[in-house]
Design an enzyme around this catalytic site. Structure first.
Site, PDB file in Angstrom:
ATOM      1  N   ARG A  13      23.741   9.574  58.410  1.00 11.09           N
ATOM      2  CA  ARG A  13      23.138   9.530  57.230  1.00 11.09           C
ATOM      3  C   ARG A  13      23.405   8.106  56.605  1.00 11.09           C
ATOM      4  NH1 ARG A  13      23.713  14.197  54.107  1.00 11.09           N
ATOM      5  NH2 ARG A  13      22.045  12.900  52.902  1.00 11.09           N
ATOM      6  N   ASP A  45      23.460  26.084  59.005  1.00 13.49           N
ATOM      7  CA  ASP A  45      23.947  25.832  57.665  1.00 13.49           C
ATOM      8  C   ASP A  45      24.714  26.866  56.943  1.00 13.49           C
ATOM      9  OD1 ASP A  45      24.628  24.074  55.326  1.00 13.49           O
ATOM     10  OD2 ASP A  45      22.347  24.088  54.675  1.00 13.49           O
ATOM     11  N   CYS A  54      24.798  20.356  58.921  1.00 14.38           N
ATOM     12  CA  CYS A  54      24.762  19.304  57.930  1.00 14.38           C
ATOM     13  C   CYS A  54      26.070  18.991  57.381  1.00 14.38           C
ATOM     14  CB  CYS A  54      23.519  19.601  57.100  1.00 14.38           C
ATOM     15  SG  CYS A  54      23.725  21.022  56.069  1.00 14.38           S
ATOM     16  N   HIS A  95      15.834  18.768  51.637  1.00 13.98           N
ATOM     17  CA  HIS A  95      16.837  17.931  51.565  1.00 13.98           C
ATOM     18  C   HIS A  95      16.485  16.754  52.835  1.00 13.98           C
ATOM     19  CE1 HIS A  95      20.672  16.346  51.730  1.00 13.98           C
ATOM     20  NE2 HIS A  95      21.491  17.110  52.300  1.00 13.98           N
ATOM     21  N   ARG A 143      20.465  14.077  43.002  1.00 16.46           N
ATOM     22  CA  ARG A 143      20.591  15.389  43.472  1.00 16.46           C
ATOM     23  C   ARG A 143      20.532  16.551  42.622  1.00 16.46           C
ATOM     24  NH1 ARG A 143      25.347  17.443  47.783  1.00 16.46           N
ATOM     25  NH2 ARG A 143      23.789  16.305  49.187  1.00 16.46           N
ATOM     26  N   GLN A 171      18.958  14.352  54.942  1.00 19.61           N
ATOM     27  CA  GLN A 171      19.726  14.980  55.778  1.00 19.61           C
ATOM     28  C   GLN A 171      18.644  15.022  57.060  1.00 19.61           C
ATOM     29  OE1 GLN A 171      22.775  16.422  55.956  1.00 19.61           O
ATOM     30  NE2 GLN A 171      22.310  16.390  58.151  1.00 19.61           N
TER      31      GLN A 171
HETATM   32  N1   CP Z   1      25.177  17.349  54.402  1.00 15.08           N
HETATM   33  C1   CP Z   1      25.319  16.968  52.914  1.00 15.08           C
HETATM   34  O1   CP Z   1      24.274  16.747  52.187  1.00 15.08           O
HETATM   35  O2   CP Z   1      26.541  16.714  52.548  1.00 15.08           O
HETATM   36  P1   CP Z   1      27.148  16.621  51.241  1.00 15.08           P
HETATM   37  O3   CP Z   1      26.930  17.989  50.395  1.00 15.08           O
HETATM   38  O4   CP Z   1      28.589  16.402  51.199  1.00 15.08           O
HETATM   39  O5   CP Z   1      26.411  15.433  50.443  1.00 15.08           O
END
Ligand code: CP
Length: 321
Positions: A307, A239, A279, A145, A117, A148
């Site tokens: 997920r 989001d 998300c 992403h 990330r 997701q």
């Molecule tokens: N939706 C998502 O990626 O959640 P986090 O940021 O908690 O990983």
């Protein structure tokens, strides 16, 4: 998976998942079928057919931004597939002490891949291109992403069965989540409408890819008016208005996005039985009201659960010989 991917020259050889576009539509369909199988098999524990799929395999988790869902579900997924993970601290792992290329070349000698990330998508590409066999997974970048999106698609398939011809309205920022969702949804034949304020649209550069990967006549359409986008839709997705890394803009973005709040009045324009997607994490009272987030239409915790199953399937696909 695609060879080459969108990252050039075939050099990633289908070993990385930096973007939904690293999948062909058939790969996405396969991953969702496998995800459903893994979800069904999870209660079998050690008796599950994939419980040793990553046996003897180490994966590095490199997170430069906070995460609950992504990090927790990758940790559980790796363990449930019989693998191990290491968590190098972010200050030494992502190019602050040495180049990303050298980080990747070292990690590759010890572990089979990394879940990353980070900020710019180019950082993921640089890491992947510096290595030869390393499996790199995008756990969120500024631009995309993709993990997701896998969970979102499984959630919609569970609700709808065949998703072809359905319509999802994404209301809010044309951000990384919206980009990856649009890329995946059109592969399944889902029409995507994105309603955003001026200056916050989906990047125009994705249109060519959307046209290339869309199946069954699925189309992407941009809107300014959230009501027009939501009218008759089968699902409404939103989001946060301020993505990670843009916190300095929070006051301005609240003003800009306030007409885009998903509330009961906006949901009333959606189709009968429309579901609500997010998300998470959600900023309750900003992009979505409690009344929508906690309503029977809300699928947000199914998305969160999925997920795990979709990332297990992704790991199995990337690490199978
Ligand atoms: N939706 C998502 O990626 O959640 P986090 O940021 O908690 O990983």
């Amino acid at each position: 998976m695609t060879t080459p991917g969108p990252h050039g020259a075939g050099s990633l050889e289908g070993r990385c998942f930096l973007s939904v576009l690293d999948f062909e539509p058939a790969d996405l369909e396969h991953s969702l079928t496998l995800s459903a199988t893994l979800k069904r098999d999870r209660p079998l524990g050690k008796e599950a057919p994939t419980s040793a799929a990553l046996q003897g395999t180490y994966v590095a988790l490199l997170f430069e931004k906070p995460s609950l869902r992504t990090r927790s579900t990758f940790e559980i997924a790796i363990r449930e597939l019989g693998g191990n993970f290491i968590v190098p601290s972010a200050d030494v792992a992502l190019g602050k002490r040495e180049s990303l290329a050298d980080v990747g070349r070292c990690l590759e000698r010890w572990v089979a891949g990394a879940v990353v990330r980070t900020y710019e998508q180019s950082r993921l590409t640089d890491l992947a291109l510096a290595t030869t066999s390393f499996r790199v997974i995008n756990a969120l970048s500024n631009e995309e992403h993709p993990c997701q999106a896998l969970a979102d698609c499984l959630t919609l398939k569970e609700r709808w069965g065949d998703p072809r011809g359905r319509t999802v309205a994404f209301v809010g920022d044309g951000n990384n989540v919206a980009t990856s969702f649009a890329q995946a949804a059109v592969m399944l034949g889902i029409h995507v409408r994105v309603a955003s304020p001026d200056g916050c649209d989906l990047p125009p550069g994705i249109d060519g890819d959307i046209a290339r990967v869309a199946r069954y006549g699925a189309e992407l359409t941009r809107f300014r008016d959230p009501v027009a986008a939501v009218r008759g839709a089968d699902a409404v997705y939103t989001d946060v208005w301020t993505s990670m890394g843009r916190e300095a803009e929070v006051a301005e973005r609240r003003r800009l996005f306030s007409p885009y709040q998903v509330n009961d009045a906006l949901m009333a324009h959606a189709g009968t039985d429309a579901c609500f997607l997010h998300c998470l994490p959600a900023h309750r009272g900003e992009e979505v009201t409690d009344s929508v987030l906690d309503s029977p239409a809300s699928a947000v915790f199914d998305q969160a659960e999925n997920r795990l199953h979709t990332q297990k399937a992704l790991l199995v696909m990337l690490y199978e010989d």
